[in-house]
Write a protein that holds these residues in place. Structure first.
Motif, PDB file in Angstrom:
ATOM      1  N   ILE A 293      46.310  50.016  43.265  1.00  0.00           N
ATOM      2  CA  ILE A 293      47.386  49.489  44.109  1.00  0.00           C
ATOM      3  C   ILE A 293      46.880  49.309  45.543  1.00  0.00           C
ATOM      4  N   GLU A 294      46.158  50.307  46.044  1.00  0.00           N
ATOM      5  CA  GLU A 294      45.612  50.230  47.402  1.00  0.00           C
ATOM      6  C   GLU A 294      44.625  49.078  47.527  1.00  0.00           C
ATOM      7  N   LYS A 295      43.784  48.885  46.509  1.00  0.00           N
ATOM      8  CA  LYS A 295      42.820  47.771  46.533  1.00  0.00           C
ATOM      9  C   LYS A 295      43.528  46.430  46.476  1.00  0.00           C
ATOM     10  N   ASN A 296      44.558  46.347  45.655  1.00  0.00           N
ATOM     11  CA  ASN A 296      45.310  45.094  45.537  1.00  0.00           C
ATOM     12  C   ASN A 296      45.952  44.704  46.863  1.00  0.00           C
ATOM     13  N   TYR A 297      46.506  45.696  47.553  1.00  0.00           N
ATOM     14  CA  TYR A 297      47.125  45.397  48.844  1.00  0.00           C
ATOM     15  C   TYR A 297      46.085  44.981  49.872  1.00  0.00           C
ATOM     16  N   ALA A 298      44.931  45.622  49.838  1.00  0.00           N
ATOM     17  CA  ALA A 298      43.875  45.284  50.798  1.00  0.00           C
ATOM     18  C   ALA A 298      43.454  43.819  50.672  1.00  0.00           C
ATOM     19  N   LEU A 299      43.519  43.273  49.457  1.00  0.00           N
ATOM     20  CA  LEU A 299      43.145  41.877  49.242  1.00  0.00           C
ATOM     21  C   LEU A 299      44.095  40.907  49.942  1.00  0.00           C
ATOM     22  N   ASN A 300      45.288  41.381  50.297  1.00  0.00           N
ATOM     23  CA  ASN A 300      46.277  40.529  50.945  1.00  0.00           C
ATOM     24  C   ASN A 300      46.040  40.363  52.442  1.00  0.00           C
ATOM     25  N   PHE A 301      45.088  41.134  52.995  1.00  0.00           N
ATOM     26  CA  PHE A 301      44.883  41.155  54.443  1.00  0.00           C
ATOM     27  C   PHE A 301      43.418  40.943  54.793  1.00  0.00           C
ATOM     28  N   TYR A 302      43.201  40.356  55.963  1.00  0.00           N
ATOM     29  CA  TYR A 302      41.836  40.263  56.493  1.00  0.00           C
ATOM     30  C   TYR A 302      41.397  41.629  57.009  1.00  0.00           C
ATOM     31  N   ALA A 303      42.274  42.267  57.785  1.00  0.00           N
ATOM     32  CA  ALA A 303      42.045  43.631  58.264  1.00  0.00           C
ATOM     33  C   ALA A 303      43.340  44.401  58.010  1.00  0.00           C
TER      34      ALA A 303
END
Length: 288
Positions: free
Chosen positions: A161-171
């Motif tokens: 879940i944390e990795k999936n959310y990180a993909l939504n953002f540049y930083a």
């Protein structure tokens, strides 16, 4: 009685639309109404940073689409056309006028369907990192549909879940922790299985109910906003030679009255990552 887990920044209200309970946020009391439509695996609270600013000038409404957030999760097709029909009835039930429609990602694809099917519902259209501008081969679409299963979504680990959310953002902004924790908590909700089914059906729905050919029928003045570091659009696996600039060019060429803006150093969730810049774009477009 379904279990409510999500905690939103603004008070939620409910309305019955086509025998489905729809939850929504309403803030501000401006003459113009801004209606926000969230994307896949999201909810109305995703627009909190935008509503916090824009509610000073406009009536801001954000709904949880069926299958998401605090809304009911019925057995449904979950296609963009289905969501467009729900949105049309929602606008009618709340007697909304002068609607500026803002859709993100999957919500953008649904917004295109609404704007072209019920033209008088929408005064102006804003698409934020919209799905539906790139095309997929039949084989590619079938591969995506076979990859996303209810069990796969249901068994997503907290780390994933944390990795999936990180993909939504540049930083990844620090304040995304609230939405990440919310996504983890909904695994405990009594309607979690129905939510997982809604996600899978929504993915198939976007692929089975494309809007590419609808783009040239958009008559409303339109703003399209992308983060220039979007990692989710275009799809890197199925369209490896396509760039975000190429997707923006599709919007420029297909939509009659459009302005395409790219926000620097922002990912797919551009309206959250760069809220101040995006709110300025929104306000200028709405007020003009």
């Amino acid at each position: 009685m379904k279990e409510i887990i999500s905690q939103y920044d603004f008070k939620s209200h409910t309305v019955m639309i086509d025998s489905t309970e729809i939850s929504y946020i309403k803030e501000g009391n401006g003459e113009k109404t801004v209606l926000f439509v969230h994307g896949l695996s999201s909810n109305s609270d995703a627009w909190s940073k935008n509503i916090a600013s824009l509610k000073e000038k406009y009536t801001c409404i954000a709904l949880d689409l069926p299958g998401y957030g605090k809304s009911a999760k019925p057995e449904a097709t979950y296609t963009p056309s289905y969501f467009a029909e729900i949105l049309h009835q929602f606008i009618d039930e709340l007697e909304l006028k002068n609607v500026i429609l803002i859709g993100h990602s999957m919500g953008g694809q649904a917004s295109v369907k609404l704007a072209t099917t019920y033209k008088t519902d929408v005064q102006k259209l804003i698409l934020v990192a919209p799905a539906g501008l790139e095309q997929f081969s039949e084989a590619g679409a079938n591969m995506l549909k076979s990859f996303f299963t209810v069990d796969m979504v249901k068994n997503t680990t907290d780390a994933q879940i944390e990795k999936n959310y990180a993909l939504n953002f540049y930083a990844l902004p620090e304040d995304t922790s609230k939405m990440i924790e919310d996504r983890k908590r909904i695994k405990l909700a009594s309607d979690f299985n129905a939510h997982c089914t809604a996600i899978v059906n929504s993915i198939s729905g976007m692929l089975n109910d494309p809007v590419f050919n609808d783009l040239e029928h958009i008559k409303q003045k339109t703003l399209v906003v992308f983060g220039n570091k979007d990692m989710l659009i275009p799809n890197r696996y199925l369209n490896p030679t396509l760039t975000i600039a190429d997707v923006g060019k599709i919007a420029s060429e297909k939509i009659e009255n459009v302005n395409v803006s790219f926000v620097e150093d922002a990912g797919h969730f551009v309206q959250f990552e760069k809220a101040a810049e995006v709110n300025k774009l929104f306000d200028q477009f709405i007020a003009n």
